[in-house]
Design an enzyme around this catalytic site. Structure first.
Site, PDB file in Angstrom:
ATOM      1  CB  THR B  44       0.211  -2.236 -13.361  1.00  9.05           C
ATOM      2  OG1 THR B  44      -0.327  -1.763 -12.135  1.00  9.05           O
ATOM      3  CG2 THR B  44       1.709  -2.041 -13.389  1.00  9.05           C
ATOM      4  CG  HIS B  47      -0.362   2.688 -15.951  1.00 11.44           C
ATOM      5  ND1 HIS B  47      -0.781   3.970 -16.196  1.00 11.44           N
ATOM      6  CD2 HIS B  47      -1.179   2.213 -14.975  1.00 11.44           C
ATOM      7  CE1 HIS B  47      -1.799   4.266 -15.385  1.00 11.44           C
ATOM      8  NE2 HIS B  47      -2.062   3.209 -14.637  1.00 11.44           N
ATOM      9  CB  CYS B  97      14.278  -6.487   1.714  1.00 15.12           C
ATOM     10  SG  CYS B  97      13.943  -5.737   3.337  1.00 15.12           S
ATOM     11  CB  CYS B 103      10.657  -7.333   6.183  1.00 14.79           C
ATOM     12  SG  CYS B 103      10.318  -7.005   4.441  1.00 14.79           S
ATOM     13  CB  CYS B 111       9.121  -4.660   1.922  1.00 17.27           C
ATOM     14  SG  CYS B 111      10.889  -4.769   1.568  1.00 17.27           S
ATOM     15  CB  ILE B 179      -9.547  -3.565  -7.188  1.00 19.11           C
ATOM     16  CG1 ILE B 179      -8.308  -4.150  -7.880  1.00 19.11           C
ATOM     17  CG2 ILE B 179      -9.387  -3.658  -5.678  1.00 19.11           C
ATOM     18  CD1 ILE B 179      -7.009  -3.415  -7.578  1.00 19.11           C
ATOM     19  CG  LEU B 266      -6.112  -0.240  -3.445  1.00 15.95           C
ATOM     20  CD1 LEU B 266      -5.876  -1.519  -2.682  1.00 15.95           C
ATOM     21  CD2 LEU B 266      -6.705  -0.548  -4.805  1.00 15.95           C
TER      22      LEU B 266
END
Lengths: 352, 352, 352, 352
Positions: B44, B47, B97, B103, B111, B179, B266
């Site tokens: 990420t 990116h 949240c 949640c 969430c 991963i 994933l």
């Protein structure tokens, strides 16, 4: 016992079917011979009748089709102990090998070597049908014969609805052919709090209303996404039960599914289709289940229990009843899109 | 406490990043301030550095990226009771949240209104990072700092591997980025009987071998389907863990999955892709799981237990260590495809 | 806002309770103040009133008891965002610590450090009650106030019934106090195929019949074992829901449970009891679940969904309604064994 | 094929056993005849030998006991297709009826009409044993014969350990007879993070240490409760596996189990016992599982996978090997409490 019987036969590799006299099946030591009382027509039978691509690849004529039925035992092989002459029965027509990994671990419904009676061997569109003892299902006497003739597709519905939590859940049933309609009844009986039925065919939507879906929507006209999101406070539905096999419907289904929801897929897309795995499954944390057949035989016990308790009203789904000899008329009716479940009576007398 | 700190900053909507002095974050009553000891680079972050389409849509510069780290608590807000100054910690950087359906039903990892520290707010590529108390994770002292800095991606692996049965199962791990490599270690530690690692990059396959996958295959050269079917007696693998996000790899994964198997997804495909739902999911009776983040906080307890018990050797995955100020060099290394996990040390001293 | 309010108070360590003016609770930044509309009496309240052994060990007077209620928000602390003044609410009265293993892994209902409002802190038998925002539950406007006042025990029932499969299952509910009676309604709504209600008290058996249990049996007179075995073809019931806490009833329950069945235990035996683990659990392959409280907050969403959909008729369980000031009369009624759920109205006006 | 064979026989209703020549079993069309290579002694065999109360009620002499073995197929009935002459096999000795509710819903291990070979019919303490094809288990050639002879009790262990989550969990194994010792190996192989072994017998504790339990405790001396609570930060263990059947041990097990933990019970108490259901199960929110036999045949696939992958070192458990003719010596060894698993070799040659 007569030597021949009336039967519907696909005689050769071409569209259509004959009504013919055929030999009554010979049973082996582990078989049961059943006199068919009511049989029921499945979309698969129309594929065979129409002789479409799938049928050309799978069916080896001559074949007696038919895999939904009920009737009475008229003879049993010498090893048979589970039923006796006179018993009222139906059958699981997926005959599992009993020896593969799936069969030995409680997943016989996805046996690696399954054969289907009525598809791979002579079936129930006849006065008599031969069934291995292992696959016979004895029917509670409180269950009416017409209902007993549709246990195969009802089992698909029960398997799908009960493949995860359904009580107190919102559920969208996508596609309201007979199995979708049965899903409405089963979901309601098992505590689904809101049932959305999605269907583009007008006649089927009417039936969905008769089955008491809480919301009957037409994806061709209604903004299903907005309506579902409004009704669920922006969360989406807990469960989708996909019965249509249509790519647009499947994609819409995933769109209205809540984060962490369950998508149970039974409808068969005719070819590979595009899916947004990232948004519709992965980020969503969705659980997607491929549903095939009926659990052997947990689903059958579940059906028996629900029907015996009077928890399922299936009447609206049964739209047509006719003598088995009128099979071709039944095929015509199916093609109109204005019939749902068609029942066939081998002895020509229609009796609920 | 100093007023400023070294940090990696994406200063504006363009490729690249700066090494700068930035104000040390101010904490509120429910926050914890952590002095970063080791941070770790995620795809990420590349990116964001490259400023690709995803980054342009999501990131609002100026931003300090970084969401994998460990360090010591240096200050706590007045309501904080879970940790105190000096504690060695990491954090779940997905801030939920606490009030949406997910949640409130134990699914905070999906969430509806999640914010990610290091993506939506200033992160851990800095000397100090601010974390809400709810998200702080206290690290067992027996766990080395380098391992503690990669709990976020290790958690993805643990979440994926343990999303269903793994003991005594055959499993194919598709894609051997960090991963995927972690998945090998976790699957082995948790009793997987055969681990197949599929990867087209030579360097990553070498790492998969170091992680002790039983079979390391190159889908670009090996006939993976045949090899897996041969090795499993024609049954296929029990589980696929999809880490690549590549359409061909995903389709191959479903092909080698056994009837009734589990597919945990994933890896994120960059756009919608074609899938054969009929054969790969529905007839197969497959279970497909979208996997997102880490369970809050079940996955963290699982990681803690496995690491503390010494059951995971992650060393081969950590290929590079450098002072945080060399961040851009790290980005170059990542682009070569010859590094896996890169650790950054804010204070410039590399210490295992 | 008035400074004082009417409240039921246990003033000191002795039997009985007072009706008094008490200060209206002061709320903190994360609290909600609710004006109680209807409160409901639990067996726990009778224990406190009677000042039995359990109460002597647990309760620290002075205390306002009461943990079942609904009402309207009249004030919120400055951090509160989930509800606002005027909202119609109830609350989960088990206040979890949020920091123990159970709280951090989705099992807050069995928090290691739980405090119960109405037991460990002032509760709802008053005109006003203070609730932390985290525990407030906003009630769907379609749900009547009387039903909204019994969500706590209804939640026990929903938690128990839905702790495993219930659709198409036979279930024996053992003990028909209010929670047992609620279980009948929930089990039926969620597709249980046969509900056996076992109860020795005549009045409660009448209520079980009104709740539409399929079979209402008196273990003091009926041969429950024989009747259940006859009705289930010698198999036994799929599920027992134990609500009585009575040793004989628990043992009978295990006896009628089928091999591989589920035993969900909620009723609390007053002391250790003898059990035949070999026959009743181990050889039987039984699954035994200890059930405590309600899932936070999955059970609440389930209740909301079932009530909103009109799937639960709870009217027969609510046998008494009275002004809150008549609390002691309520205690007397409870002791007769001829009342079930008693509702209290703080403002003295009884309104369904 | 010879007409007679060496066998251990319980000739009459009295303590002891004979070594005799007996007729080689005749097989039917669905049977397999196996030449026994190694057999293994179970505590059940000692009950039969001692002719205790249980044996007097269950056993009908003359009987060849023995239900743990491996060997090679020497003849098959005409319907048999799963194995052929020469195959190396073991067998599930619980013969299920195939027709009861449990058998038809994937729970054949708790069949209502189960018969056990070696208990209800002649077993494997002989040169040859007759097994129905359905129950034959073909052994992977990579698995050594000694291990193949103990699949029955190993299967008990695998069934128990894998009846719930075990990876990354703390687990207490209570009672370290052979099955308890196997549990240590299986739990470790499947990712248990900390294994506590509880046992009062010195010799068994030594074996538990050899099996690499992390903590080996003596409940007769150690304060197990304190030690476990200290080590788990006051939380308790996630899982208890009860193998002793001793009331005190069972009660201790529940005491050290965490809130919401799993208690899997396999050890059989000899009579009803006192249990504190309130504290140990209900308030605790515990999940209690009765464990019986092995899943047919999921457990067998799991064992096969774990053994084939070399994940289980069972050597320390096998303490004695002797010619089958020395059976009575084996019984004496068992009574000393200083042996664990005793292997018997029908042909008199002991070979690992």
């Amino acid at each position: 016992m007569p030597e021949t019987m009336l039967a519907i036969v696909k005689p050769e590799a071409a569209p259509g079917a004959d009504v013919r006299q055929m030999p009554v099946p010979q049973i082996g030591p582990d078989d049961v011979l059943v006199k068919v009382k009511v049989a029921s027509v499945c979309g698969t039978d129309l594929h065979i009748y129409n002789w479409d691509q799938w049928a050309q690849n799978r069916i080896k004529p001559p074949l007696i089709p038919g895999h939904e039925f009920c009737g009475n035992v008229v003879a049993v092989g010498k090893n048979v102990t589970a039923v006796k002459e006179g018993d009222f029965v139906s059958a699981e027509m997926h005959v599992a090998c009993g020896k593969c990994y799936q069969c030995r671990t409680g997943e016989a419904h996805i046996c690696q070597h399954v054969k289907i009676i009525g598809v791979d061997a002579n079936g129930a569109f006849a006065e008599f049908v031969k069934i291995p003892e292992s696959n016979i299902w004895k029917i509670d006497p409180g269950i009416p014969a017409d209902y007993a003739s549709v246990l195969d597709p009802l089992g698909n519905a029960v398997h799908t609805v009960l493949a995860g939590e359904i009580a107190a859940k919102t559920v969208a049933i996508i596609g309201c052919g007979p199995i979708g309609l049965f899903c409405i009844a089963v979901a309601r009986a098992c505590g689904a709090s809101e049932v959305y039925a999605l269907e583009i065919n007008d006649h089927r939507r009417k039936l969905a209303t008769k089955m008491k879906a809480d919301h009957v929507l037409n994806p061709a006209k209604d903004n299903v996404y907005e309506q579902v999101m409004d009704a669920t406070g922006g969360t989406g539905v807990d469960v989708i039960l996909e019965m249509s096999g249509h790519p647009d419907a499947i994609r819409l289904g995933f769109k209205i599914l809540r984060l962490g929801g369950r998508a149970s897929l039974l409808g068969i897309p005719s070819k590979p289709m595009e899916l947004n795995l990232a948004n519709d499954i992965i980020f969503k944390g969705a659980l997607v289940q491929g549903i095939n057949g009926r659990l052997m035989y947990k689903t059958w016990f579940q059906m028996n229990a629900l029907l015996k308790a009077g928890k399922l009203d299936l009447d609206p789904v049964i739209t047509d009843r006719m003598p088995m000899a009128d099979f071709s008329k039944g095929m015509d009716r199916l093609r109109t899109g204005e019939s749902s479940k068609i029942l066939l009576y081998p002895n020509g007398t229609i009796s609920k």
